[in-house]
Design an enzyme around this catalytic site. Sequence first.
Site, short mmCIF file in Angstrom:
data_model
loop_
_atom_site.label_atom_id
_atom_site.label_comp_id
_atom_site.label_asym_id
_atom_site.label_seq_id
_atom_site.Cartn_x
_atom_site.Cartn_y
_atom_site.Cartn_z
N GLY A 110 0.76 -1.10 0.09
CA GLY A 110 -0.03 -0.04 0.06
C GLY A 110 0.87 1.27 -0.10
N ASN A 111 0.28 2.41 0.25
CA ASN A 111 1.16 3.73 0.35
C ASN A 111 0.34 4.59 1.26
OD1 ASN A 111 -1.09 5.63 -1.04
ND2 ASN A 111 -0.79 3.86 -2.61
N ARG A 112 0.87 5.62 1.77
CA ARG A 112 0.61 6.58 2.95
C ARG A 112 -0.61 7.54 2.31
NH1 ARG A 112 5.70 8.85 5.02
NH2 ARG A 112 4.29 9.56 6.52
N SER A 113 -1.23 7.38 1.15
CA SER A 113 -2.27 8.39 1.01
C SER A 113 -3.22 8.23 1.99
CB SER A 113 -2.69 8.33 -0.60
OG SER A 113 -3.50 9.37 -0.64
#
Length: 400
Positions: A208-211
Site C-alpha cells: 500500500g501507500n501513505r495517501s
Amino acid sequence: MGKPKVVLGVSGGIAAYKACELLRRFTESGHDVRVVPTASALHFVGATTWSALSGNPVATEVWDDVHEVPHVRIGQHADLVVVAPATADVLAKAAHGLADDLLTNTLLTARCPVVFAPAMHTEMWEHPATQENVATLRRRGTVVLEPAVGRLTGVDTGKGRLPDPVEIFEACRRVLARGVAKPDLAGRHVVVSAGGTREPLDPVRFLGNRSSGKQGYALARTAAARGARVTLVAANTGLPDPAGVDVVEVGTAVQLREAVLKAAGDADAVVMAAAVADFRPATYASGKIKKKDDQEPEPVVLVRNPDILAEISADRARPGQVVVGFAAETDDVLANGRRKLERKGCDLLVVNEVGERRTFGSEENEAVVLGADGSETPVPYGPKEALADTVWDLVVPRLA
Ligand code: CTP
C-alpha cells in the site's frame, strides 16, 4: 455586518428530526436561522421545537403575520436557503415553480444560494420524475446534495438517507462562503478518485501507500458546494462520506480503474487524486503465506498496473472532458512535473513536493498546478480545500 441569515426549510419526512441538529450547528456558529417547515413536517417535529431552537417565530402558511409580507420578505432577505430534509414533493414543486405554502414561496423569492438535502425512499429518488426535477434544479444552479446510502425508514436499506447533519452543515458553510447564487459547476458531473490502493499478497497482507485521501475528499466537497454532481471513488480512506457525494469504495488499482472508467462515461471532468500503485503482486496466495523455519522468503514478483490517468486522457469518454492528475515528487519538482504532464496527456497536473509535514495525512498542502497550455499556477501552503478550489477554478474555464 450582522449574522448571516439562513432559512432552514423542513419538509415532511421522518428525517425532519435530524434537521434539529443541523439547526443547532447553525445557531451555535453565529447564524440567524428562520425555520420554515411545511405543514406535513410539523407531523414529525412540532413548531415549538423549531421556535425554541431557532429563537425565531415559525410559520408554515402565508396567512400568518400578513402585514410583514413574509412570503416575499423571508426569501428576499436570506443569505442561504437550505431545505433538509427535502421530499420528492418539495423538489417537484421547486422545479416547477409552484408556491402553495410559505416554504415554496420563499424558494421562489430567494435570490441567494439554495441547497436541497433530499431524503426519501430509493424508489422515489430513482423515479424519472424526481431525477428530472433534480436535473432541472441543478441546471439552474441549485445545489442538490446526493442522498446517502443506508438504512431507511422501516426495514428497507438503499439510497435515500439524509446525509449526516454535520456534513450538510459543512456543505452549507462552503456554499455560504462562496455566496454565489449560480455556482460555476452547476449541472456538471465530476469524478474524483481519492486515497491509496492496496494490492493484496494474501488475505492479510497488502502493498500500500501513505495517501490519506484528504485532498481527494476536499476536491469532492468543494465541487459539491460549487453545484456539481460528484462521484468520489475512494480507495481505503476510512474518512466519513462527504454530504451530497456519491461514494464508490474500491480496494485495488484494477477496481479503481473499473469504477473511474464507469463513472467517467458522462463526466465533464475527472480528477485523479488517488495514489495508485504502479505494480501489484503477480500472484495472490489464497491462504496466509507462512514462514518456513530454515528457508529464506520467496521474492515478491510484481506486475504492472494499468495507468488509469494516461488511459482516460488518451481516450476521453466525451469530447471536451477535462482530465486532472496529481504528482508527488521529491526533487526537480517542476521539470519532473512537466515531463509527467506530457507523458500522461492530461490537461492539468497538480505537482507537490513530498517531504516532512507536507502532503501525506496532513490538513495542508502546497503545490504548483501545471497546464498543458504551458500555464503554471502556484498554490501557497494552506488548507487542502484552498488547493481544491484552485483546481476547480482552473477546470471551469476549460470545460466544454
Ligand atoms: N496514476 C494512475 N494510474 C497508475 C498510477 C498513477 O492513474 N497506475 C495517476 C495518479 O492518480 C496521479 C498520477 O497518475 O494522478 C501520477 O502518478 P505517479 O505515480 O506519480 O506517476 P508515475 O507515472 O507512476 O510516475 P513515477 O512513479 O515515475 O513518479
